[in-house]
Design a protein around this motif. Structure first.
Motif, short mmCIF file in Angstrom:
data_model
loop_
_atom_site.label_atom_id
_atom_site.label_comp_id
_atom_site.label_asym_id
_atom_site.label_seq_id
_atom_site.Cartn_x
_atom_site.Cartn_y
_atom_site.Cartn_z
N ASN A 161 0.79 -1.36 -0.13
CA ASN A 161 -0.09 0.05 0.14
C ASN A 161 0.85 1.26 -0.03
N LEU A 162 1.31 1.56 -1.28
CA LEU A 162 2.01 2.77 -1.42
C LEU A 162 1.49 3.96 -1.02
N LEU A 163 0.11 4.19 -1.14
CA LEU A 163 -0.51 5.45 -1.13
C LEU A 163 -0.51 5.94 0.56
N ALA A 164 -0.56 4.93 1.54
CA ALA A 164 -0.38 5.28 2.69
C ALA A 164 1.04 5.76 3.20
N LYS A 165 1.99 5.52 2.39
CA LYS A 165 3.25 5.99 2.58
C LYS A 165 3.25 7.80 2.44
N TYR B 247 8.92 4.69 -5.83
CA TYR B 247 7.37 4.39 -5.79
C TYR B 247 6.84 4.28 -7.19
N GLN B 248 7.19 5.31 -8.10
CA GLN B 248 6.74 5.09 -9.53
C GLN B 248 7.26 4.05 -10.24
N ALA B 249 8.56 3.95 -9.97
CA ALA B 249 9.10 2.42 -10.63
C ALA B 249 8.37 1.14 -10.27
N TYR B 250 8.01 1.21 -8.84
CA TYR B 250 7.30 0.13 -8.36
C TYR B 250 6.12 -0.06 -9.18
N LEU C 110 -3.83 -0.92 -11.49
CA LEU C 110 -4.77 -0.20 -10.94
C LEU C 110 -4.40 1.42 -10.75
N TYR C 111 -3.22 1.71 -10.55
CA TYR C 111 -2.90 3.16 -10.53
C TYR C 111 -2.04 3.56 -11.95
N PRO C 112 -1.96 4.74 -12.42
CA PRO C 112 -0.89 5.35 -13.15
C PRO C 112 0.41 5.42 -12.25
N ALA C 113 1.61 5.47 -12.97
CA ALA C 113 2.69 5.48 -12.22
C ALA C 113 3.00 6.71 -11.33
N ASP C 114 2.53 7.72 -11.80
CA ASP C 114 2.28 9.05 -11.29
C ASP C 114 1.34 9.53 -10.13
N GLY D 15 -5.39 24.61 -3.29
CA GLY D 15 -4.04 25.48 -3.63
C GLY D 15 -2.87 24.43 -3.82
N TRP D 16 -2.77 23.53 -2.69
CA TRP D 16 -1.72 22.33 -3.01
C TRP D 16 -1.96 21.42 -4.27
N LEU D 17 -3.28 21.11 -4.33
CA LEU D 17 -3.39 20.09 -5.56
C LEU D 17 -3.01 20.91 -7.01
N GLU D 18 -3.49 22.41 -6.98
CA GLU D 18 -2.83 22.96 -8.05
C GLU D 18 -1.32 22.83 -8.32
N GLY D 19 -0.63 22.92 -7.07
CA GLY D 19 0.75 23.20 -7.27
C GLY D 19 1.30 21.79 -7.72
N VAL D 20 0.76 20.60 -7.71
CA VAL D 20 1.39 19.08 -7.87
C VAL D 20 0.38 18.87 -9.00
N ALA D 21 -0.32 19.35 -9.77
CA ALA D 21 -1.13 19.05 -11.13
C ALA D 21 -0.37 18.62 -12.16
N GLU D 22 0.89 19.31 -12.26
CA GLU D 22 1.75 19.26 -13.61
C GLU D 22 2.45 17.92 -13.61
N ARG D 23 2.79 17.60 -12.10
CA ARG D 23 3.51 16.53 -11.81
C ARG D 23 2.93 15.15 -11.80
N PHE D 24 1.72 15.21 -11.24
CA PHE D 24 0.82 13.81 -11.08
C PHE D 24 -0.33 14.04 -11.64
N SER D 25 -0.62 12.88 -12.40
CA SER D 25 -1.87 12.99 -13.30
C SER D 25 -2.98 12.66 -12.43
N GLN D 26 -2.69 11.89 -11.32
CA GLN D 26 -3.81 11.39 -10.40
C GLN D 26 -3.52 11.47 -8.99
N VAL D 27 -4.69 11.95 -8.13
CA VAL D 27 -4.64 12.17 -6.73
C VAL D 27 -5.43 11.17 -6.18
N HIS D 28 -5.13 10.30 -5.18
CA HIS D 28 -6.08 9.77 -4.40
C HIS D 28 -6.35 10.81 -3.21
N LEU D 29 -7.60 10.96 -2.87
CA LEU D 29 -8.04 11.90 -2.07
C LEU D 29 -8.42 11.04 -0.70
#
Length: 430
Positions: free
Chosen positions: A16-20, A185-188, A199-203, A240-254
């Motif tokens: 469960n990498l998301l909890a990390k 994590y993305q390599a995994y 299940l998830y995109p790498a990013d 505001g934080w999500l806006e700052g990471v949107a270019e690097r990560f294509s999907q976010v688990h809320l």
């Protein structure tokens, strides 16, 4: 003060990498921002990390405190091993533990003489309070003072904490992208042998949205870990934080026990994403009985691609005894999700009290007929651990208590059938 955050290594059924990013990373972020410390992370769960890396940290670098994240009960044996290693190689270093491990098996952490054990309240508040105590115990009322959210070892005896303390949501940490081994994590996720690859995109990234759950599911650690009151980040701060990471990560688990637990907050959040035109796909956990068409439509417009929800079990002969949602509710919600292009993922438990093989097969077949992704897990009787003695806990195979692969033969499923159901591939969820 130097602090080393350690995640022990164990042999997982699934990772469960998301909890990390959340329970581990956000806690670390809070501590390094709020305390006068030099803090590092060591994720021993990474494939390339060996015992040598941990030993090198303990022998060649002085750490005042090692904080062990015992993420689940299955991590308890590895956590105890790390504690013993620290005490042998760096006796002057204090050892603290937090996570579901000490919540359910505190007796073993006392038995191993951890210097500090997370009890309740918010873990980042507990860790920060303990670090301040270690840094200057006299200014906090002396060595016998109670430390918020922490059982403290003093002269061979544990001092109970005072009332639990909670961190204001606007002070919660965010995933420390600069400190976490994001590339690994993305390599995994990209690895061809990774189950999570489909299940998830790498990013993918995860961030805490809310804590606390008002429901009383006996098998769930959330109320023990986070309390029963729903607490949420301020919308402007989160967006505001999500806006700052949107270019690097294509999907976010809320990350939220129940994202839809506060409908007004959800509407405000979705409107903020739309108003700022943030192009970000996201997923989150909800309850079926809290979904209606206007809400699903709004979330889909705001970028929601997957909704996860607990079903746990249906009953082939007793449809009225459904655990969380009946067939009628599920049929209506699955139709809504298809209409708005949102994937539905249903959590199912195998081995619940009174559940039979026919119920399990009926549940999975019914959900798949609705075009829902099914995630089966072994029902894990964590609540039984509180009643066990130290001797019984030491004899128990705690690595089974991973909330995933715990097998209960009373259902009538063979062990082979049980794992076949856990391994069966659903359509890609991404």
């Amino acid at each position: 003060m130097r602090v080393l955050f350690v995640l022990p290594k164990r042999f997982h059924f699934d990772k469960n990498l998301l909890a990390k990013y959340t329970v581990w990373g956000e806690t670390f972020d809070y501590v390094r921002r709020r305390c006068d410390v030099e803090a590092e992370l060591l994720d021993c769960d990474l494939g390339w990390v060996t015992q040598r890396h941990l030993i090198e940290q303990l022998v060649t670098r002085h750490h005042d405190v090692v904080v062990i994240w015992s993420a689940s009960v299955a991590d308890v044996p590895a956590s105890l091993e790390v504690c013993q290693l620290v005490k042998e190689l760096s006796p002057e270093t204090k050892v603290m533990a937090y996570g579901d491990g000490p919540i359910y098996a505190a007796k073993l952490f006392r038995h191993a003489e951890f210097d500090a054990i997370f009890s309740d309240g918010d873990p980042e508040f507990a860790i920060a309070s303990y670090l301040r105590h270690v840094s200057n115990p006299s200014s906090c009322g002396g060595a016998g003072r109670r430390v918020a959210n922490v059982e403290l070892l003093v002269d061979g005896q544990y001092v109970a904490p005072g009332p639990p303390e909670l961190t204001p949501p606007d002070q919660w940490g965010f995933p420390p992208i600069d400190a976490l081994p994001i590339d690994e994590y993305q390599a995994y996720y990209r690895n061809k042998y990774s189950h999570e690859k489909r299940l998830y995109p790498a990013d993918v990234l995860s961030v805490t949205v809310s804590r606390g759950c008002t429901y009383r599911c006996h098998y769930c650690p959330t109320p023990l870990r986070e309390g029963r009151k729903d607490r949420r980040r301020p919308v402007d701060q989160l967006v505001g934080w999500l806006e700052g990471v949107a270019e690097r990560f294509s999907q976010v688990h809320l990350s939220s026990p129940i994202f839809t637990g506060d409908p007004l907050w959800v509407h405000e959040f979705c409107r903020a994403l739309l108003d700022r035109a943030i192009q970000l796909q996201w997923r989150t956990t909800v309850r079926v009985d809290q979904l209606d068409e206007p809400l699903v439509k709004l979330m889909a417009e705001a970028g929601c691609k997957t909704l996860l929800f607990g079903v746990e079990t249906l009953y082939s002969e007793r449809p009225e005894a459904a655990e969380k949602a009946d067939v009628g509710q599920l049929t209506a919600v699955s139709a809504l999700l298809r209409r708005y292009g949102v994937r539905g993922k249903a959590f199912v438990m195998l081995g619940m009290p009174g559940q039979l093989r026919a119920d399990i097969l009926h549940t999975i077949a019914t959900l798949r007929s609705m075009d829902l992704v099914v995630r089966p897990s072994g029902y894990t009787p964590l609540h039984h651990l509180h009643k066990m003695t130290v001797e019984e806990l030491l004899q128990a195979d705690l690595e089974q208590y991973d909330k995933k692969s715990f097998y209960n033969p009373a259902t009538g499923l063979s062990k082979r059938e049980f794992f076949q159901l856990l391994l069966r591939n659903d359509p890609e969820e991404r």
